[in-house]
Design a protein around this motif. Structure first.
Motif, short mmCIF file in Angstrom:
data_model
loop_
_atom_site.label_atom_id
_atom_site.label_comp_id
_atom_site.label_asym_id
_atom_site.label_seq_id
_atom_site.Cartn_x
_atom_site.Cartn_y
_atom_site.Cartn_z
N PHE A 52 0.79 -1.23 0.00
CA PHE A 52 0.00 0.00 0.00
C PHE A 52 0.82 1.28 0.00
O PHE A 52 0.36 2.30 -0.49
N VAL A 53 2.03 1.27 0.53
CA VAL A 53 2.81 2.50 0.59
C VAL A 53 3.11 3.02 -0.82
O VAL A 53 2.93 4.20 -1.12
N VAL B 167 -0.86 -2.31 9.45
CA VAL B 167 -1.04 -0.91 9.82
C VAL B 167 -1.07 -0.01 8.58
O VAL B 167 -1.91 0.90 8.49
N THR B 168 -0.19 -0.25 7.62
CA THR B 168 -0.19 0.59 6.42
C THR B 168 -1.52 0.50 5.68
O THR B 168 -2.01 1.49 5.14
N VAL C 160 -4.25 2.34 7.92
CA VAL C 160 -4.09 3.79 7.87
C VAL C 160 -4.30 4.31 6.46
O VAL C 160 -4.93 5.35 6.23
N GLY C 161 -3.79 3.59 5.47
CA GLY C 161 -3.79 4.09 4.11
C GLY C 161 -5.10 3.98 3.37
O GLY C 161 -5.46 4.88 2.60
N VAL C 162 -5.85 2.89 3.58
CA VAL C 162 -7.08 2.69 2.81
C VAL C 162 -8.09 3.81 3.05
O VAL C 162 -8.63 4.37 2.08
N PRO C 163 -8.40 4.19 4.30
CA PRO C 163 -9.35 5.30 4.48
C PRO C 163 -8.86 6.60 3.85
O PRO C 163 -9.65 7.33 3.23
N PHE C 164 -7.58 6.89 4.00
CA PHE C 164 -7.05 8.13 3.43
C PHE C 164 -7.15 8.10 1.90
O PHE C 164 -7.54 9.09 1.27
N PHE C 165 -6.80 6.97 1.32
CA PHE C 165 -6.87 6.85 -0.13
C PHE C 165 -8.31 6.92 -0.61
O PHE C 165 -8.60 7.47 -1.67
#
Length: 345
Positions: free
Chosen positions: A272-273, A325-326, A329-334
């Protein structure tokens, strides 16, 4: 013609990068102080300056050793991994002209996983072959397979993506077969944790190797920054601008494979990063790679160090795999980023 920087844009980029570097410094300091027992930031600072022979402050030896030998090296490796994966994502999204491209699209992660599992479960090498070496060998075996299927990586982006999908499926199947037929319960747990990523075992030697690989790769990518801008118009248009499409693809695919293989061989597969950070960087600084790549370095590093901190504090006395964690954290932001982009259409 390619877009050029407006008069005020360089200052805005410098301000963004400067703020990002300050945020990264704070995150690294916080990561060095947070753990099973917290260490004050002042002690963290003095522990670092003591080991750099800048000060000689009297500190508790255990705290100083924890900061310097365990937590600081872990935080810096996390920063380099985030930067490297973000650079790879930006490069591959440009070369393949696919917004969903990310560092593992070439099957490198799947190959590294197979190599690591072969060492963990099958004991290949009888102790002479380390986990990192096995993962690195598997990663480049997968990259070679993709290069063979896609005619030496000089074919169009669609064929390269399809070759990467085929390689991922093949090596994932091999990994599953090895685990299902040969692993005991403890080995299966170790494999699962490694597949989701972990910074638990990294120290200063890993940092030094990773720093050399990421720095050299970034220089190569910056060198080709304007060439990457030309790929936005398509292969034929890029060739008409004087770009050697096949040679550039070989070089940059090789660079991204080297970075991804090195990262995965040290800390496992962290997803995801490389997908989300380049999009965030484009949203902030635009698509030109002379601005995009430095922004990816800073944002990727901050994101990964923050995710590592979260992985250690979200559950008492436990550490979550960093890949979990990535994604959390990342899925909602994306999703928010995609929603905002949709509203502009």
């Amino acid at each position: 013609m390619l877009h050029r920087l407006a008069p005020g844009e360089p200052l805005g980029l410098l301000a963004l990068l400067g703020g990002g570097v300050l945020a990264l410094g704070f995150c690294v300091a916080a990561a060095a102080g947070i753990g099973d027992f917290n260490i004050p930031l002042r002690t963290v600072f003095l522990a670092v300056t003591n080991n750099l022979d800048l000060t000689a402050a009297p500190l508790d030896r255990i705290e100083e050793s924890v900061v310097w030998n365990l937590r600081l090296s872990r935080a810096l490796v996390a920063a380099l991994c985030g930067a490297g994966l973000a650079i790879c994502g930006a490069i591959l999204q440009s070369l393949l002209r696919n917004p969903l491209a990310e560092p593992f699209v070439l099957g490198v992660s799947a190959g590294a996983s197979t190599g690591a599992v072969a060492v963990i479960v099958l004991g290949i090498g009888a102790g002479a072959v380390s986990l990192s070496f096995g993962a690195f060998a598997g990663a480049f075996a997968a990259f070679g397979f993709v290069a063979l299927l896609s005619n030496g990586t000089v074919s169009g982006p669609n064929q390269t993506i399809l070759a990467g999908v085929a390689a991922s499926q093949l090596f994932n199947a091999l990994t599953s077969y090895i685990v299902m037929t040969s692993a005991n319960a403890q080995q299966a747990r170790d494999v699962m944790f490694w597949l989701l990523g972990s910074f638990g075992g990294v120290r200063w030697p890993e940092f030094q190797l990773l720093l050399a690989v990421i720095a050299l790769s970034l220089v190569v990518c910056i060198w080709y920054a304007r060439t990457l801008d030309a790929f936005a118009f398509g292969d034929e248009e890029a060739a008409s601008m004087g770009v050697s499409v096949g040679r550039v693809r070989i070089v940059l695919f090789g660079v991204t494979a080297l970075m991804t293989a090195t990262i995965v061989s040290m800390v496992g597969a962290i997803g995801f990063v490389g997908l989300v950070v380049p999009h965030v960087a484009r949203f902030l600084v635009g698509p030109l790679h002379l601005r995009l790549l430095p922004a990816c370095v800073v944002l990727g590093a901050v994101f990964m160090v923050t995710a590592d901190i979260v992985s250690r504090v979200i559950l008492p006395q436990q550490t979550l795999p960093i890949g979990v964690v990535t994604a959390l954290v990342g899925v909602p932001f994306f999703s928010v980023l995609l929603y905002r982009a949709r509203n502009r259409m």
